[in-house]
Design a protein around this motif. Structure first.
Motif, short mmCIF file in Angstrom:
data_model
loop_
_atom_site.label_atom_id
_atom_site.label_comp_id
_atom_site.label_asym_id
_atom_site.label_seq_id
_atom_site.Cartn_x
_atom_site.Cartn_y
_atom_site.Cartn_z
N LEU A 1 0.47 -1.15 0.16
CA LEU A 1 0.11 -0.04 -0.20
C LEU A 1 0.70 1.33 0.25
CD1 LEU A 1 -2.91 -1.01 2.81
CD2 LEU A 1 -2.76 -1.21 0.25
N THR A 2 1.99 1.13 0.28
CA THR A 2 3.07 2.27 0.56
C THR A 2 3.95 2.39 0.13
OG1 THR A 2 4.23 1.30 2.57
CG2 THR A 2 2.14 2.88 3.34
N SER A 3 4.28 1.80 -0.90
CA SER A 3 5.91 1.28 -1.23
C SER A 3 5.81 2.84 -2.64
CB SER A 3 6.32 0.74 -1.86
OG SER A 3 5.26 -0.17 -3.04
N GLN A 4 4.62 2.90 -3.35
CA GLN A 4 4.81 3.89 -4.40
C GLN A 4 4.73 4.63 -3.74
OE1 GLN A 4 6.72 3.64 -7.16
NE2 GLN A 4 6.90 1.38 -5.76
N THR A 5 5.03 5.86 -1.78
CA THR A 5 4.59 7.02 -2.06
C THR A 5 6.01 7.49 -1.53
OG1 THR A 5 4.88 6.47 0.63
CG2 THR A 5 2.34 6.45 -0.44
N GLU A 6 5.69 9.13 -1.53
CA GLU A 6 7.36 10.20 -2.39
C GLU A 6 8.01 9.16 0.08
OE1 GLU A 6 9.80 11.62 -3.38
OE2 GLU A 6 8.15 10.62 -4.77
N MET A 7 7.80 9.40 0.46
CA MET A 7 8.40 9.12 1.94
C MET A 7 8.90 7.32 1.78
SD MET A 7 6.61 8.65 5.68
CE MET A 7 6.37 7.54 6.03
N ALA A 8 8.49 6.86 1.30
CA ALA A 8 9.24 5.32 0.58
C ALA A 8 9.93 5.54 0.15
CB ALA A 8 8.26 4.25 0.81
N LYS A 9 10.26 5.75 -1.24
CA LYS A 9 11.27 6.82 -2.32
C LYS A 9 12.08 6.67 -1.62
CE LYS A 9 8.13 6.04 -6.30
NZ LYS A 9 7.34 6.89 -7.43
N PHE B 1 15.21 -0.92 -6.47
CA PHE B 1 15.55 -1.75 -5.42
C PHE B 1 14.16 -1.88 -4.88
CE2 PHE B 1 16.86 -2.79 -1.04
CZ PHE B 1 17.06 -4.15 -1.29
N GLY B 2 12.86 -0.21 -4.68
CA GLY B 2 12.22 -0.39 -3.86
C GLY B 2 11.26 -1.40 -3.90
N VAL B 3 11.18 -0.98 -5.41
CA VAL B 3 9.94 -1.88 -6.51
C VAL B 3 10.47 -2.99 -5.85
CG1 VAL B 3 8.74 -2.32 -8.49
CG2 VAL B 3 10.08 0.44 -7.61
N MET B 4 11.03 -3.91 -6.74
CA MET B 4 12.06 -5.94 -5.95
C MET B 4 11.75 -5.96 -5.12
SD MET B 4 15.76 -6.87 -6.62
CE MET B 4 15.92 -5.75 -5.45
N LEU B 5 12.29 -5.24 -3.89
CA LEU B 5 12.21 -5.17 -2.84
C LEU B 5 10.95 -5.77 -2.87
CD1 LEU B 5 13.40 -6.04 0.25
CD2 LEU B 5 14.00 -3.89 0.55
N THR B 6 9.77 -4.72 -2.45
CA THR B 6 7.57 -4.95 -1.85
C THR B 6 7.72 -6.22 -2.69
OG1 THR B 6 7.91 -2.59 -2.05
CG2 THR B 6 6.43 -3.39 -2.70
N VAL B 7 7.83 -6.28 -4.20
CA VAL B 7 7.11 -7.57 -5.23
C VAL B 7 7.74 -8.37 -4.35
CG1 VAL B 7 7.79 -9.40 -6.83
CG2 VAL B 7 7.37 -6.68 -7.47
N PHE B 8 8.69 -8.99 -3.82
CA PHE B 8 9.34 -10.36 -2.88
C PHE B 8 9.25 -9.97 -1.75
CE2 PHE B 8 13.41 -10.37 -5.82
CZ PHE B 8 12.89 -11.21 -6.69
N LYS B 9 9.04 -8.90 -0.63
CA LYS B 9 7.65 -9.21 0.62
C LYS B 9 6.82 -9.51 0.66
CE LYS B 9 10.39 -5.68 2.79
NZ LYS B 9 10.76 -4.43 3.75
N VAL B 10 6.08 -9.16 -0.70
CA VAL B 10 4.35 -9.32 -0.63
C VAL B 10 4.43 -10.30 -1.39
CG1 VAL B 10 2.34 -9.34 -2.01
CG2 VAL B 10 3.47 -7.54 -1.38
N LEU B 11 4.92 -11.16 -1.55
CA LEU B 11 5.08 -12.79 -1.92
C LEU B 11 6.04 -13.22 -0.91
CD1 LEU B 11 6.83 -12.56 -5.71
CD2 LEU B 11 4.76 -13.33 -5.19
#
Length: 128
Positions: free
Chosen positions: A25-33, A45-55
């Motif tokens: 829900l929050t990975s694409q917010t400016e604060m997360a980036k 790296f943040g996008v990749m990490l989010t995908v792996f965390k969700v999986l």
């Protein structure tokens, strides 16, 4: 046995919420980036990490997922939490927030221990 199931589900649900739902829900917010950039990692790296965390979170919470896949998810989260701790330590020094990944790691360890208590008792009852 019943207490192990309760502890497993509570700790695993916490991991699912912190590492599956929140990042989704929050990975694409400016604060997360900005958090990823602050640690010196590229945006992808943040996008990749989010995908792996969700999986990984889904692998832990869905009972039908094979045990071997769950073991890999537990290992992946362990590497993630340790890396987060050391990354924060290297960039910001030892502050209160630096230790948060280790607290979540402790919850993961509780989940892992109780996962094995439940599964080991199933295996023993099947072999009798």
């Amino acid at each position: 046995m019943k207490s192990a199931k309760i502890i497993f589900w509570v700790s695993t649900t916490l991991i699912f919420l912190f590492e599956g739902v929140m990042p989704a829900l929050t990975s694409q917010t400016e604060m997360a980036k900005e958090g990823i950039r602050h640690l010196g990692y590229p945006d992808y790296f943040g996008v990749m990490l989010t995908v792996f965390k969700v999986l990984g979170a889904l692998a832990l919470i869905i009972p039908q997922v094979p045990a071997r896949v769950k073991e890999w998810a537990y290992a992946g989260f362990t590497f993630d939490f340790l890396s987060a701790f050391f990354s924060n330590w290297a960039v910001d020094g030892l502050k209160g927030a630096t230790f948060f990944p280790l607290i979540v790691l402790a919850v993961l360890i509780v989940s892992y221990i109780n996962y094995h208590k439940i599964n080991d008792s199933k295996v023993k009852s099947l072999s009798l």
